[in-house]
Enzyme design. Structure first.
Site, short mmCIF file in Angstrom:
data_model
loop_
_atom_site.label_atom_id
_atom_site.label_comp_id
_atom_site.label_asym_id
_atom_site.label_seq_id
_atom_site.Cartn_x
_atom_site.Cartn_y
_atom_site.Cartn_z
CE LYS A 33 -3.86 1.90 2.73
NZ LYS A 33 -4.70 1.68 3.95
CB SER A 84 -8.02 3.33 3.22
OG SER A 84 -7.10 2.77 4.16
CB SER A 110 -8.11 0.52 6.05
OG SER A 110 -8.91 1.67 6.19
#
Length: 546
Positions: free
Chosen positions: A99, A174, A198
């Protein structure tokens, strides 16, 4: 002579002549190592195969912000090590996606934000260094909901990531770029962060496994922060064993003075030796007591909620048949909306945490030095439903009187949660990660998620695929639905064991139709550039508005 040139002939003679086309769809650590160590493929071929999938399918799902320009040369180094018998590390030649809020010394770290696009860390986050030390090849960085503030996975730099199971829906978030990418077999596994939902939301929405560990188990140093209280990091994978391997590697960092929450790790924690071993002696579900949290369901009969209820009901029935004892948990304490409103600490901690991060000496490249400076620049995306949250955060701090009240409330909630475990003799709590299907692109927020309980109490949670909604024209294989398995602090080994047993009772994972086709690997001279698509940002999310 370059390393690439020196071993190109070796790669051709020893690898390509012997190997058949390697299908990396749904590939695991074990399947890659089996082919690699038996001489049926090379590390370079493995990396080329995943990159070929990214090149073909990323324009459709927009999950990748950048590929690592060094990925092929790193693969060549692994092939050299393999040729001389110097293979080390549980993740040797395993392509991983990060990420894009993890600091990396060889790629920029942007948080998906235009205003941070020039940040170049000089050191890796400790978790990244641990993955590299274990032999992993960091293939690239994934899109995310900007600065990990919500769950729609849209950002000013990366654009809107698309769910590969239904192109009209978000991939959760997210960490939605990681979720979509791993579902599409762009890598073997990936990493995410979790402040409220997330890691778990994209796992649920993409038929994947994830783990949000006990607060303190994994160092959060070198990660773009939001909340000291609630932030966590962890892996996302297509099977439980790969999840356990990644967790062991990331946990090997141990105590890190840059994140003093790691001082909480008990001496008896399995850490780097217990998670995979726990899976090997998983046993059965007979006698396992699972608390079914009724308050985390939405019993409204609708096209968005009924599929979730039906899937979880069917899974629970299968768990009973497999020998698990299901204990109904009915308490007003288990209300995600109330927990979020009463105990969420983000508004008080966000500005201070970000200011500290942006002023780290290890961050090079032009960038704002404070959160206020970033939001003054207009180079950002905040969705309208979060305008109030961000504006409040910009003038708030941990010295606010409400912050101390929230922290006391969290202590009481944590005690009540652990008392529930003791009173009912539970091994874990189970409930849907999201009480409705993952929302459509353009929605106001990622509604209906149940992650806040673990986030504020610091409890460990494993998310597992539970099933799919009915097939539709937009979702030809259905929309994935996930279940959370929440445990007591430091019970990761037990939770992974339960997750393995659940996945054996109902092995429901399916490849997404949008990226299902086999992609012939291309011979690459260099890592191609991958350009994300900010042009696909829905008009309801205006850039530079707050």
């Amino acid at each position: 002579m370059r390393l690439r040139d020196a071993f190109s002939l070796l790669t051709f003679v020893l690898g390509r002549v012997q190997s058949q086309a390697f299908d990396v769809r749904e590939a695991s650590i074990e399947t890659i190592h089996n082919r690699l160590f038996s001489g049926l493929t090379t590390c370079r071929e493995v990396v080329e195969s995943f990159i070929s999938r990214v090149v073909l399918y990323n324009p459709s799902i927009n999950a990748i912000i950048t590929l690592n320009p060094n990925a092929l040369s790193l693969a060549d180094e692994k092939d050299l090590a393999l040729s001389v018998g110097n293979v080390t590390g549980a993740l040797f030649c395993i392509p991983i996606l990060l990420k894009d809020n993890y600091d990396t010394s060889d790629m920029r770290t942007t948080g998906g934000c235009l205003g941070l696009q020039n940040i170049q860390p000089t050191i890796d986050a400790p978790s990244v260094a641990a993955l590299k030390s274990a032999g992993a090849i960091i293939l690239g960085k994934t899109n995310l909901h900007e600065l990990a503030l919500e769950g729609l996975s849209v950002s000013s730099l990366g654009g809107q990531t698309v769910n590969p199971y239904d192109a009209t829906r978000t991939p959760g978030g997210s960490s939605g770029g990681t979720g979509a990418a791993i579902a599409a077999s762009f890598a073997v596994l990936g990493t995410g962060t979790d402040t409220v939902n997330s890691l778990r939301s994209p796992a649920s929405a993409n038929s994947l496994f994830s783990i949000r560990p006990t607060r303190g188990l994994l160092s959060r140093a070198g990660i773009i922060p939001i909340s000291y209280t609630q932030d966590a990091i962890g892996p996302i994978a297509r099977n439980v064993r790969d999840l356990a391997v990644a967790l062991e590697i990331m946990a090997s960092v141990g105590y890190d003075k840059s994140d003093n929450a790691t001082a909480l790790i008990p001496a008896t924690c399995p850490s780097t030796t217990g998670y995979i071993a726990a899976l090997e002696r998983a046993g059965s579900l007979k006698g396992v007591r699972l608390g079914l949290v009724e308050g985390f369901f939405n019993q409204t009969n609708s096209n968005e909620t009924s599929p979730v209820n039906d899937v979880i009901d069917a899974l629970v029935s299968s768990l009973r048949v497999a020998g698990a004892t299901i204990v109904q948990i009915e308490s007003p304490m288990f209300n995600s909306t109330s927990i979020l409103n009463e105990y969420d600490t983000q508004r008080s901690e966000y500005r201070q945490e970000m200011d500290q991060y942006l002023q780290r000496p290890s961050l090079q490249g032009s960038h704002p030095s404070t959160l206020n400076e970033l939001y003054d620049s207009k180079n950002y995306l905040v969705i309208p439903s979060q305008y109030s949250y961000v504006n409040t955060a910009l003038v708030s701090s941990t010295s606010n009187s409400t912050y101390a009240i929230k922290k006391l409330g969290i202590k009481n909630l944590t005690l009540a949660l652990q008392s529930t475990f003791k009173d009912r003799a539970l091994d874990a709590l189970i409930y849907p990660e999201q009480a409705n299907l993952v929302v459509k692109i353009g929605s106001a927020s990622q509604s209906g998620r149940n992650g806040i309980l673990a986030a504020v109490t610091g409890s460990p949670v494993v998310t597992v695929p539970a099933g799919f909604s009915a097939k539709t024209a937009d979702a030809p294989k259905g929309i994935p639905i996930g279940m959370e398995i929440l445990g007591m602090p430091w019970s990761e080994a037990r939770l992974l064991k339960i997750a393995k047993l659940v996945s054996e009772v109902r092995n429901v994972r399916r490849m997404p139709a949008l990226t299902e086709r086999f992609v012939e690997s291309k011979v690459l001279e260099a890592v191609p550039s991958v350009v994300s698509n900010p042009a696909n940002i829905p008009a309801v999310y205006p850039v530079g508005t707050l």
